[in-house]
Write a protein that holds these residues in place. Structure first.
Motif, PDB file in Angstrom:
ATOM      1  N   GLU A  31       0.728  -1.097  -0.145  1.00 51.19           N
ATOM      2  CA  GLU A  31      -0.034  -0.098   0.100  1.00 51.19           C
ATOM      3  C   GLU A  31       0.817   1.091   0.048  1.00 51.19           C
ATOM      4  O   GLU A  31       0.108   2.381  -0.538  1.00 51.19           O
ATOM      5  N   VAL A  32       1.936   1.029   0.632  1.00 50.49           N
ATOM      6  CA  VAL A  32       2.955   2.343   0.993  1.00 50.49           C
ATOM      7  C   VAL A  32       4.144   2.809   0.234  1.00 50.49           C
ATOM      8  O   VAL A  32       4.418   3.925   0.240  1.00 50.49           O
ATOM      9  N   LEU A  33       4.526   1.663  -0.335  1.00 49.50           N
ATOM     10  CA  LEU A  33       5.878   1.925  -0.976  1.00 49.50           C
ATOM     11  C   LEU A  33       5.831   3.025  -2.484  1.00 49.50           C
ATOM     12  O   LEU A  33       4.906   2.593  -3.008  1.00 49.50           O
ATOM     13  N   GLN A  34       6.736   3.645  -2.314  1.00 48.48           N
ATOM     14  CA  GLN A  34       6.798   4.647  -3.565  1.00 48.48           C
ATOM     15  C   GLN A  34       7.652   4.182  -4.735  1.00 48.48           C
ATOM     16  O   GLN A  34       7.810   4.662  -5.707  1.00 48.48           O
ATOM     17  N   THR A  35       8.764   3.275  -4.143  1.00 45.69           N
ATOM     18  CA  THR A  35       9.598   2.717  -5.166  1.00 45.69           C
ATOM     19  C   THR A  35       9.098   1.237  -5.529  1.00 45.69           C
ATOM     20  O   THR A  35       8.066   1.405  -6.619  1.00 45.69           O
ATOM     21  N   LYS A  36       9.684   0.309  -5.500  1.00 46.21           N
ATOM     22  CA  LYS A  36       8.999  -1.143  -5.958  1.00 46.21           C
ATOM     23  C   LYS A  36       9.495  -2.127  -4.881  1.00 46.21           C
ATOM     24  O   LYS A  36      10.267  -1.832  -3.820  1.00 46.21           O
ATOM     25  N   MET A  37       8.470  -2.922  -4.666  1.00 38.72           N
ATOM     26  CA  MET A  37       8.551  -4.165  -3.782  1.00 38.72           C
ATOM     27  C   MET A  37       9.151  -5.433  -4.743  1.00 38.72           C
ATOM     28  O   MET A  37       8.927  -5.732  -5.805  1.00 38.72           O
ATOM     29  N   ASN A  38      10.261  -5.687  -3.978  1.00 34.83           N
ATOM     30  CA  ASN A  38      10.860  -7.116  -4.458  1.00 34.83           C
ATOM     31  C   ASN A  38      10.662  -8.061  -3.392  1.00 34.83           C
ATOM     32  O   ASN A  38      11.195  -8.311  -2.303  1.00 34.83           O
ATOM     33  N   LEU A  39       9.507  -9.047  -4.012  1.00 27.06           N
ATOM     34  CA  LEU A  39       9.316 -10.113  -2.948  1.00 27.06           C
ATOM     35  C   LEU A  39       9.850 -11.239  -3.432  1.00 27.06           C
ATOM     36  O   LEU A  39       9.912 -11.966  -4.378  1.00 27.06           O
ATOM     37  N   GLU A  40      10.868 -11.621  -2.412  1.00 25.82           N
ATOM     38  CA  GLU A  40      11.568 -13.041  -2.600  1.00 25.82           C
ATOM     39  C   GLU A  40      10.891 -14.072  -1.820  1.00 25.82           C
ATOM     40  O   GLU A  40      10.318 -13.787  -0.641  1.00 25.82           O
ATOM     41  N   MET A  41      10.683 -15.058  -2.742  1.00 27.28           N
ATOM     42  CA  MET A  41       9.798 -16.162  -2.087  1.00 27.28           C
ATOM     43  C   MET A  41      10.227 -17.606  -2.510  1.00 27.28           C
ATOM     44  O   MET A  41      10.970 -17.480  -3.785  1.00 27.28           O
ATOM     45  N   ALA A  42       9.875 -18.467  -1.906  1.00 24.03           N
ATOM     46  CA  ALA A  42      10.077 -19.984  -2.272  1.00 24.03           C
ATOM     47  C   ALA A  42       9.118 -20.355  -3.436  1.00 24.03           C
ATOM     48  O   ALA A  42       8.078 -19.659  -3.732  1.00 24.03           O
ATOM     49  N   VAL A  43       9.431 -21.296  -4.075  1.00 23.64           N
ATOM     50  CA  VAL A  43       8.654 -21.603  -5.333  1.00 23.64           C
ATOM     51  C   VAL A  43       7.773 -22.987  -4.796  1.00 23.64           C
ATOM     52  O   VAL A  43       7.743 -24.243  -5.052  1.00 23.64           O
ATOM     53  N   THR A  44       6.620 -22.501  -4.165  1.00 19.98           N
ATOM     54  CA  THR A  44       5.475 -23.071  -3.598  1.00 19.98           C
ATOM     55  C   THR A  44       4.343 -22.604  -4.162  1.00 19.98           C
ATOM     56  O   THR A  44       4.178 -21.303  -4.318  1.00 19.98           O
ATOM     57  N   ASP A  45       3.339 -23.470  -4.049  1.00 15.03           N
ATOM     58  CA  ASP A  45       1.964 -23.067  -4.415  1.00 15.03           C
ATOM     59  C   ASP A  45       1.291 -22.033  -3.576  1.00 15.03           C
ATOM     60  O   ASP A  45       0.909 -20.951  -3.968  1.00 15.03           O
ATOM     61  N   ALA A  46       1.581 -22.062  -2.293  1.00 12.42           N
ATOM     62  CA  ALA A  46       1.047 -21.218  -1.184  1.00 12.42           C
ATOM     63  C   ALA A  46       1.801 -19.952  -1.483  1.00 12.42           C
ATOM     64  O   ALA A  46       0.890 -18.793  -1.537  1.00 12.42           O
ATOM     65  N   MET A  47       2.990 -19.887  -1.729  1.00 10.20           N
ATOM     66  CA  MET A  47       3.681 -18.385  -1.964  1.00 10.20           C
ATOM     67  C   MET A  47       3.363 -17.594  -3.288  1.00 10.20           C
ATOM     68  O   MET A  47       3.131 -16.721  -3.521  1.00 10.20           O
ATOM     69  N   LEU A  48       3.117 -18.844  -4.286  1.00 12.01           N
ATOM     70  CA  LEU A  48       2.707 -18.229  -5.575  1.00 12.01           C
ATOM     71  C   LEU A  48       1.170 -17.535  -5.623  1.00 12.01           C
ATOM     72  O   LEU A  48       1.059 -16.344  -6.048  1.00 12.01           O
ATOM     73  N   CYS A  93       8.329  -6.725  -8.270  1.00 11.95           N
ATOM     74  CA  CYS A  93       9.317  -7.795  -8.724  1.00 11.95           C
ATOM     75  C   CYS A  93       9.125  -8.995  -7.846  1.00 11.95           C
ATOM     76  O   CYS A  93       8.625  -8.824  -6.619  1.00 11.95           O
ATOM     77  N   VAL A  94       9.340 -10.164  -8.202  1.00 10.80           N
ATOM     78  CA  VAL A  94       9.422 -11.310  -7.380  1.00 10.80           C
ATOM     79  C   VAL A  94      10.779 -11.898  -7.814  1.00 10.80           C
ATOM     80  O   VAL A  94      11.244 -12.092  -8.922  1.00 10.80           O
ATOM     81  N   CYS A  95      11.433 -12.337  -6.414  1.00 12.61           N
ATOM     82  CA  CYS A  95      12.807 -13.256  -6.921  1.00 12.61           C
ATOM     83  C   CYS A  95      12.465 -14.420  -6.237  1.00 12.61           C
ATOM     84  O   CYS A  95      12.168 -14.679  -5.070  1.00 12.61           O
ATOM     85  N   LEU A  96      12.632 -15.543  -6.934  1.00 16.86           N
ATOM     86  CA  LEU A  96      12.281 -17.114  -6.770  1.00 16.86           C
ATOM     87  C   LEU A  96      13.801 -17.290  -6.131  1.00 16.86           C
ATOM     88  O   LEU A  96      14.847 -17.218  -6.637  1.00 16.86           O
ATOM     89  N   VAL A  97      13.613 -17.722  -4.778  1.00 17.96           N
ATOM     90  CA  VAL A  97      14.952 -18.264  -3.936  1.00 17.96           C
ATOM     91  C   VAL A  97      14.667 -19.699  -3.417  1.00 17.96           C
ATOM     92  O   VAL A  97      13.456 -20.144  -3.395  1.00 17.96           O
ATOM     93  N   PRO A  98      15.754 -20.400  -3.324  1.00 16.12           N
ATOM     94  CA  PRO A  98      15.557 -21.477  -2.455  1.00 16.12           C
ATOM     95  C   PRO A  98      15.226 -21.458  -1.212  1.00 16.12           C
ATOM     96  O   PRO A  98      15.838 -20.513  -0.527  1.00 16.12           O
ATOM     97  N   GLU A  99      14.708 -22.447  -0.260  1.00 10.87           N
ATOM     98  CA  GLU A  99      14.544 -22.096   1.058  1.00 10.87           C
ATOM     99  C   GLU A  99      14.731 -23.370   1.839  1.00 10.87           C
ATOM    100  O   GLU A  99      14.040 -24.455   1.421  1.00 10.87           O
ATOM    101  N   LYS A 100      15.339 -23.427   2.935  1.00 12.35           N
ATOM    102  CA  LYS A 100      15.376 -24.582   3.698  1.00 12.35           C
ATOM    103  C   LYS A 100      14.984 -24.104   5.209  1.00 12.35           C
ATOM    104  O   LYS A 100      15.518 -23.143   5.692  1.00 12.35           O
ATOM    105  N   ARG A 101      13.871 -24.856   5.771  1.00 17.60           N
ATOM    106  CA  ARG A 101      13.440 -24.139   6.936  1.00 17.60           C
ATOM    107  C   ARG A 101      14.414 -24.294   8.001  1.00 17.60           C
ATOM    108  O   ARG A 101      14.454 -23.452   8.882  1.00 17.60           O
ATOM    109  N   GLU A 102      15.456 -25.108   8.079  1.00 17.70           N
ATOM    110  CA  GLU A 102      16.462 -25.208   9.294  1.00 17.70           C
ATOM    111  C   GLU A 102      17.444 -24.312   8.885  1.00 17.70           C
ATOM    112  O   GLU A 102      18.379 -24.063   9.787  1.00 17.70           O
ATOM    113  N   GLU A 103      17.654 -23.725   7.705  1.00 10.93           N
ATOM    114  CA  GLU A 103      18.957 -22.851   7.573  1.00 10.93           C
ATOM    115  C   GLU A 103      18.805 -21.443   8.172  1.00 10.93           C
ATOM    116  O   GLU A 103      17.635 -21.056   8.494  1.00 10.93           O
ATOM    117  N   LEU A 104      20.004 -20.842   8.517  1.00 12.17           N
ATOM    118  CA  LEU A 104      20.169 -19.643   9.127  1.00 12.17           C
ATOM    119  C   LEU A 104      19.938 -18.587   8.355  1.00 12.17           C
ATOM    120  O   LEU A 104      19.258 -17.637   8.515  1.00 12.17           O
TER     121      LEU A 104
END
Ligand SMILES: CC(=O)[C@@H](O)[C@H](O)COP(=O)(O)O
Ligand SMILES: NCC(=O)COP(=O)(O)O
Length: 246
Positions: free
Chosen positions: A64-81, A91-102
């Motif tokens: 709602e409030v950004l004046q520039t652009k949002m870059n949404l990083e997300m895992a390639v899952t149905d829920a995130m899509l 913008c969307v950036c598709l990233v790998p994700e492991k639950r236990e990673e720091l």
């Protein structure tokens, strides 16, 4: 290609601090607005599957409030899509994700799951999002990104940032520089990020062909001492200096 290197400010770790105590502060929305005032070219957020930092509420308010652009990083899952289709980020950036990673340990294996990534790119293209793939600086992954129809790649700079000897730093840097040149030759817009800070960024920003750097942890860490606006301005100065010297 932009004459200057763009700065995407990742505000995940403002939310990390808030979630540590379950308070209402510090608010990543406020952080994003301050970062924009200080010259950020975009705001990057990574709502992880475990929602350890950025929450859905943050994403919706930011949209709602950004004046520039949002870059949404997300895992390639149905829920995130489905979530991206609701939010409709620029913008969307598709990233790998492991639950236990720091933190994000490597790039997305686009070559190994090409049809899944290609379908995600197509689905995100339908909402008008510019899709980027967060990959290792590896020609195999760059070729796969091209086949998936992604217009942008973001090269994972973690190996460079974590290298412990000058030789290892130089080798990792060369790998990034070669990958930038290769991806540009293939017609991709090339961004980079991960683990970049005030002492290792200038060299990466000086690589011809780099469009944007996404930097978060180091900026939020410096903000503890200088305030967020100065932390963003200091990083922008490094990016500008690198381009002027190149
Ligand atoms: C994808 C990436 O490299 C970073 O944006 C990272 O997602 C920052 O958040 P984390 O520190 O939770 O990994
Ligand atoms: N995609 C990289 C990013 O957004 C920032 O990562 P970091 O600076 O927090 O390591």
């Amino acid at each position: 290609m932009n004459p200057r290197v763009l700065l995407g400010v990742n505000i995940d770790h403002v939310a990390t601090l808030r979630q540590a105590r379950g308070t209402r502060y510090p608010d990543p929305v406020q952080a994003a607005l301050l970062a924009e005032e200080a010259g950020a070219d975009g705001i990057t957020i990574h709502p992880r599957e475990d929602r350890r930092h950025i929450q859905d509420r943050d994403v919706l308010l930011l949209k709602e409030v950004l004046q520039t652009k949002m870059n949404l990083e997300m895992a390639v899952t149905d829920a995130m899509l489905a979530f991206a289709e609701q939010v409709r980020p620029e913008c969307v950036c598709l990233v790998p994700e492991k639950r236990e990673e720091l933190t994000t340990e490597g790039g997305l294996d686009v070559d190994g799951q090409e049809s899944r990534v290609a379908k995600a790119c197509e689905r995100l293209g339908r909402i008008g999002a510019e899709v980027s793939l967060f990959i290792d600086p590896d020609p195999l992954q760059i070729d796969a990104a091209v086949r998936c129809g992604a217009p942008v790649v973001e090269l994972h700079t973690g190996e460079y940032a974590e290298a412990e000897t000058p030789e290892a730093v130089d080798a990792a840097f060369r790998t990034i520089a070669e990958a930038v040149a290769y991806a540009r030759k293939k017609g991709l817009v090339v961004n980079a990020g991960h683990g970049l800070h005030y002492h290792n960024t200038e060299r990466v920003a000086a690589i011809a062909g780099i469009n944007e750097l996404n930097i978060g942890h180091a900026i939020v860490a410096r903000a503890v001492f200088t305030g967020l606006k100065d932390a963003v301005r200091d990083m922008k100065a490094i990016l500008d200096q690198a381009r002027n010297r190149a």
